[in-house]
Scaffold this motif. Sequence first.
Motif, PDB file in Angstrom:
ATOM      1  N   GLY A  24       0.860  -1.060  -0.333  1.00  0.00           N
ATOM      2  CA  GLY A  24       0.229   0.422   0.291  1.00  0.00           C
ATOM      3  C   GLY A  24       0.838   1.731  -0.121  1.00  0.00           C
ATOM      4  O   GLY A  24       1.965   1.279  -0.191  1.00  0.00           O
ATOM      5  N   ASP A  25      -0.119   2.590   1.157  1.00  0.00           N
ATOM      6  CA  ASP A  25       0.919   3.393   0.811  1.00  0.00           C
ATOM      7  C   ASP A  25       1.571   4.187   1.586  1.00  0.00           C
ATOM      8  O   ASP A  25       0.668   4.138   2.366  1.00  0.00           O
ATOM      9  CB  ASP A  25      -0.377   5.181  -0.033  1.00  0.00           C
ATOM     10  N   ILE A  26       2.772   3.913   2.098  1.00  0.00           N
ATOM     11  CA  ILE A  26       3.109   4.222   2.936  1.00  0.00           C
ATOM     12  C   ILE A  26       4.795   5.290   3.671  1.00  0.00           C
ATOM     13  O   ILE A  26       5.099   4.869   2.027  1.00  0.00           O
ATOM     14  CB  ILE A  26       4.182   2.083   3.619  1.00  0.00           C
ATOM     15  N   THR A  27       4.818   6.176   3.917  1.00  0.00           N
ATOM     16  CA  THR A  27       5.465   6.781   4.740  1.00  0.00           C
ATOM     17  C   THR A  27       6.368   5.909   6.144  1.00  0.00           C
ATOM     18  O   THR A  27       5.668   6.754   6.846  1.00  0.00           O
ATOM     19  CB  THR A  27       5.088   7.948   4.257  1.00  0.00           C
ATOM     20  N   ILE A  28       7.554   6.413   5.979  1.00  0.00           N
ATOM     21  CA  ILE A  28       8.808   6.114   6.933  1.00  0.00           C
ATOM     22  C   ILE A  28       9.334   6.937   7.285  1.00  0.00           C
ATOM     23  O   ILE A  28      10.421   7.705   6.384  1.00  0.00           O
ATOM     24  CB  ILE A  28       9.442   4.892   6.978  1.00  0.00           C
ATOM     25  N   GLY A  29       9.552   8.133   8.380  1.00  0.00           N
ATOM     26  CA  GLY A  29      10.382   8.749   8.514  1.00  0.00           C
ATOM     27  C   GLY A  29      11.780   8.845   9.461  1.00  0.00           C
ATOM     28  O   GLY A  29      11.830   7.398   9.029  1.00  0.00           O
ATOM     29  N   PRO A  30      12.198   9.975   9.463  1.00  0.00           N
ATOM     30  CA  PRO A  30      13.676   9.742   9.380  1.00  0.00           C
ATOM     31  C   PRO A  30      14.377   8.369  11.584  1.00  0.00           C
ATOM     32  O   PRO A  30      13.065   9.509  11.919  1.00  0.00           O
ATOM     33  CB  PRO A  30      13.835  10.774   9.883  1.00  0.00           C
ATOM     34  N   GLY A  31      15.074   8.255  10.978  1.00  0.00           N
ATOM     35  CA  GLY A  31      15.515   7.378  12.328  1.00  0.00           C
ATOM     36  C   GLY A  31      14.584   6.004  12.590  1.00  0.00           C
ATOM     37  O   GLY A  31      15.512   5.523  13.604  1.00  0.00           O
ATOM     38  N   THR A  32      13.395   5.733  11.928  1.00  0.00           N
ATOM     39  CA  THR A  32      12.318   4.765  12.317  1.00  0.00           C
ATOM     40  C   THR A  32      13.532   4.091  12.364  1.00  0.00           C
ATOM     41  O   THR A  32      14.312   3.575  11.009  1.00  0.00           O
ATOM     42  CB  THR A  32      11.086   4.977  11.561  1.00  0.00           C
ATOM     43  N   VAL A  33      12.894   2.645  12.603  1.00  0.00           N
ATOM     44  CA  VAL A  33      13.375   1.645  12.211  1.00  0.00           C
ATOM     45  C   VAL A  33      12.774   0.257  12.467  1.00  0.00           C
ATOM     46  O   VAL A  33      12.083  -0.038  12.802  1.00  0.00           O
ATOM     47  CB  VAL A  33      15.041   1.110  13.363  1.00  0.00           C
ATOM     48  N   VAL A  34      12.885  -0.613  11.088  1.00  0.00           N
ATOM     49  CA  VAL A  34      11.494  -1.481  11.092  1.00  0.00           C
ATOM     50  C   VAL A  34      12.657  -2.749  11.226  1.00  0.00           C
ATOM     51  O   VAL A  34      13.646  -3.275  10.203  1.00  0.00           O
ATOM     52  CB  VAL A  34      11.514  -1.546   9.763  1.00  0.00           C
ATOM     53  N   HIS A  35      12.726  -3.426  11.825  1.00  0.00           N
ATOM     54  CA  HIS A  35      13.211  -5.018  12.004  1.00  0.00           C
ATOM     55  C   HIS A  35      12.935  -5.838  10.889  1.00  0.00           C
ATOM     56  O   HIS A  35      11.679  -5.783  10.013  1.00  0.00           O
ATOM     57  CB  HIS A  35      12.740  -5.829  13.287  1.00  0.00           C
ATOM     58  N   PRO A  36      13.573  -7.230  10.475  1.00  0.00           N
ATOM     59  CA  PRO A  36      13.089  -8.283   9.596  1.00  0.00           C
ATOM     60  C   PRO A  36      11.772  -8.386   9.789  1.00  0.00           C
ATOM     61  O   PRO A  36      11.753  -9.256  10.917  1.00  0.00           O
ATOM     62  CB  PRO A  36      14.170  -8.688   9.442  1.00  0.00           C
ATOM     63  N   LYS A  37      11.003  -8.698   8.692  1.00  0.00           N
ATOM     64  CA  LYS A  37       9.675 -10.172   9.610  1.00  0.00           C
ATOM     65  C   LYS A  37       8.495  -8.519  10.309  1.00  0.00           C
ATOM     66  O   LYS A  37       7.924  -9.756  10.082  1.00  0.00           O
ATOM     67  CB  LYS A  37       9.595 -11.658  10.509  1.00  0.00           C
ATOM     68  N   ALA A  38       9.317  -7.562   9.784  1.00  0.00           N
ATOM     69  CA  ALA A  38       7.410  -6.644   9.829  1.00  0.00           C
ATOM     70  C   ALA A  38       6.673  -6.988   8.842  1.00  0.00           C
ATOM     71  O   ALA A  38       6.962  -7.199   7.294  1.00  0.00           O
ATOM     72  CB  ALA A  38       8.143  -5.679  10.371  1.00  0.00           C
ATOM     73  N   ILE A  39       5.556  -6.974   9.702  1.00  0.00           N
ATOM     74  CA  ILE A  39       4.497  -6.233   8.511  1.00  0.00           C
ATOM     75  C   ILE A  39       3.234  -5.270   8.309  1.00  0.00           C
ATOM     76  O   ILE A  39       3.808  -4.626   9.891  1.00  0.00           O
ATOM     77  CB  ILE A  39       3.365  -7.216   8.527  1.00  0.00           C
ATOM     78  N   ILE A  40       3.468  -4.042   7.540  1.00  0.00           N
ATOM     79  CA  ILE A  40       3.021  -2.746   7.481  1.00  0.00           C
ATOM     80  C   ILE A  40       2.415  -3.210   6.185  1.00  0.00           C
ATOM     81  O   ILE A  40       2.978  -3.153   4.651  1.00  0.00           O
ATOM     82  CB  ILE A  40       3.986  -1.647   6.957  1.00  0.00           C
ATOM     83  N   TYR A  41       1.060  -3.170   6.289  1.00  0.00           N
ATOM     84  CA  TYR A  41      -0.084  -3.197   5.182  1.00  0.00           C
ATOM     85  C   TYR A  41      -0.907  -1.541   5.516  1.00  0.00           C
ATOM     86  O   TYR A  41      -2.182  -1.450   6.547  1.00  0.00           O
ATOM     87  CB  TYR A  41      -0.871  -4.221   5.413  1.00  0.00           C
ATOM     88  N   ALA A  42      -1.172  -0.951   4.399  1.00  0.00           N
ATOM     89  CA  ALA A  42      -2.364   0.016   4.417  1.00  0.00           C
ATOM     90  C   ALA A  42      -2.961  -0.383   2.661  1.00  0.00           C
ATOM     91  O   ALA A  42      -2.939  -1.069   1.866  1.00  0.00           O
ATOM     92  CB  ALA A  42      -0.965   1.131   3.608  1.00  0.00           C
ATOM     93  N   ILE A  43      -4.324  -1.096   4.099  1.00  0.00           N
ATOM     94  CA  ILE A  43      -5.886  -1.549   2.647  1.00  0.00           C
ATOM     95  C   ILE A  43      -6.284  -1.112   2.568  1.00  0.00           C
ATOM     96  O   ILE A  43      -6.947  -1.042   1.560  1.00  0.00           O
ATOM     97  CB  ILE A  43      -5.622  -3.032   3.628  1.00  0.00           C
TER      98      ILE A  43
END
Length: 177
Positions: A24-43
């Motif tokens: 989907g449509d995802i914006t990730i800001g500065p300094g944010t850390v997303v580990h492996p195997k995380a899920i982010i769904y903008a349905i």
Amino acid sequence: MPPIRDKFIIHSKAVVCQDVDLKGDITIGPGTVVHPKAIIYAIGGPIVIGSNNIIEEGATIVNRRKEVMRIGDENLFEIGSRVESPSVGDQNTVSTKARVHHTVRIGSHCSIGPKCFINTSEDIKLDDFTVLYGPNWEERLWSGRGQKQAEDLSTKHVEYLKEWLPKFNRLRRGEMP
């Protein structure tokens, strides 16, 4: 329903591992850390994630609503947590295997305990400094005592992860805003 169009804007100072599942449509800001195997769904609608957040392995963030899901700054989504909340303030902790339903808005400085499952049919907002724990989501208010120490610890945690995650994981790149 038309297919979801993927559009990722990942700030150049964010650390997002390659094997994160984004849709989907995802914006990730500065300094944010997303580990492996995380899920982010903008349905349903877009997801906008602020700065210096930590999204750990197996954490799931889903937006099913048409409105923009906004996640503030310096939040921690621990292993196996699931958040469908339309808004999350700043400096919150969603503990391991906690679940937050799409009808719950989270204020700032809140803590949702391990395995706490917040599911309600009515729209509610957690006030700032709310602490929820236990399977029946018992509630307390935090006085805010120790807030500066918590902020400092969060800052150190983000800096540590930004240094070490890229050494052992390939990173995903996106457009810089």
